[in-house]
Design an enzyme around this catalytic site. Sequence first.
Site, mmCIF file in Angstrom:
data_model
loop_
_atom_site.group_PDB
_atom_site.id
_atom_site.type_symbol
_atom_site.label_atom_id
_atom_site.label_comp_id
_atom_site.label_asym_id
_atom_site.label_seq_id
_atom_site.Cartn_x
_atom_site.Cartn_y
_atom_site.Cartn_z
ATOM 1 C CG MET A 70 32.951 48.213 33.639
ATOM 2 S SD MET A 70 31.813 49.028 32.515
ATOM 3 C CE MET A 70 30.457 47.907 32.424
ATOM 4 C CE LYS B 193 50.288 37.081 17.620
ATOM 5 N NZ LYS B 193 50.296 35.888 16.947
ATOM 6 C CE1 TYR C 169 26.756 45.976 41.069
ATOM 7 C CE2 TYR C 169 28.902 46.171 40.317
ATOM 8 C CZ TYR C 169 27.328 46.882 40.370
ATOM 9 O OH TYR C 169 27.423 47.899 39.552
ATOM 10 N NE ARG D 216 46.013 29.468 13.801
ATOM 11 C CZ ARG D 216 46.746 30.512 14.454
ATOM 12 N NH1 ARG D 216 46.233 30.763 15.418
ATOM 13 N NH2 ARG D 216 47.773 30.661 14.284
#
Length: 393
Positions: A319, A41, A271, A137
């Site tokens: 990013m 998956k 940053y 779940r």
Amino acid sequence: MSTAPDFRPTWAEIDLAAFARNVDAIVARLPLGSRLIAVLKANAYGHGAVELAKQCRAEKVAMIATALLEESLELRNAGIDLPLLLLGPLTESQISIALDHRITLGVVGPEELESACRVARDRDISIHLKLDSGMGRMGVTESELKRVVEMIQSTPRLRIDAVYTHFANASNPSDPLTDQQIAKFRQMSAKIPAPLYHLANSAATMRGIVEPGDFVRVGLSLLGAEPLDVAPALSRHEPPGEAALRFEPILRWRTEIVRLKELPAGHAVGYGATFRTKRPSRIATLPVGYADGYDRLLSNNGEVLVRGRRAPVVGRVSMDLVTIDVTDIPDARFGDEVTLLGNEITVEELAKRTGTISHEVFCRISRRVPQRPSHSWRYGRYATTGDASLRSA
Ligand SMILES: *Cc1c(COP(=O)(O)O)cnc(C)c1O
């Protein structure tokens, strides 16, 4: 191997032969009559489901499981002919599409079963039915069991091929919940006649918690990651953790130094200026960032391999870019190959550093990162640069 174009100097190498060896190694651990359901998956946790599915031969792999209808269809459309199990859940219209493509439903509760029964008025359906043995779940609960049995009995064209459940904490061998789940599952499943059962994920399979004849659903271990909760070593100087139960990692995530500069002491990097050089420093920039799945929590925290040595990530992960300090690797050069994940940088280390599990570290590697067969470095530009220690790996 992926839809991304192949010219980026950031890529994931996938060792398909190692994957096939991992499949063999899992199968060799299974008791008599047990078979492997390969869980691929989420694009095989970012490893490329189609390419891995092509390595799965019917003698070794009974079924391939995915979570989404789209994932199963991608495999079918790529020509994968093995039985497919769709863990779901699915809506009624998705159920019909799945059946049209010979995909087996892993029905997760009475609501989905109701949809399946409606579809089964007009056509034959075979399903795997999920029970909640304690995880809370998905799956049919004990109080729903009677109604579910009635629904099955009144739907002649619906066939139960298997009954299954999922462990909540098999990765922790000292949690008694796993044994309780097994007992609860045996008790509940006795009320639903089925030719087959499957309970175990990677952790349970590696711990040998598999009854003869039961199938297993294995994802992580096929990729060579450690399924048990053992603490990874965060440097080569630390002793290895407890007995590891892992096979060969099949993914190496690589990039290259695309900028290399000398900065004076006291200079900001990245940053937020969260890092300042304490000495005259050589700072290298890598063309990879959090948009590729290199977690921003690795800011001032991660380590990468340059020429076989660890270099710290300094400043924030951006990013598209990451900065590392190679002051202590004086032979580091512009164009050098860098290992983000692979060799001694394990997925368990990245998971520990970012407060998550290996599954998530892998899943975060985005489709923006092109995938290449693991021997690519032998050819072309990759043969001329990079990490000498990796050449012999
Ligand atoms: C994802 C999944 C698995 C595989 O888990 P691993 O820990 O990767 O082996 C097995 N069963 C179900 C129901 C799953 O959702």
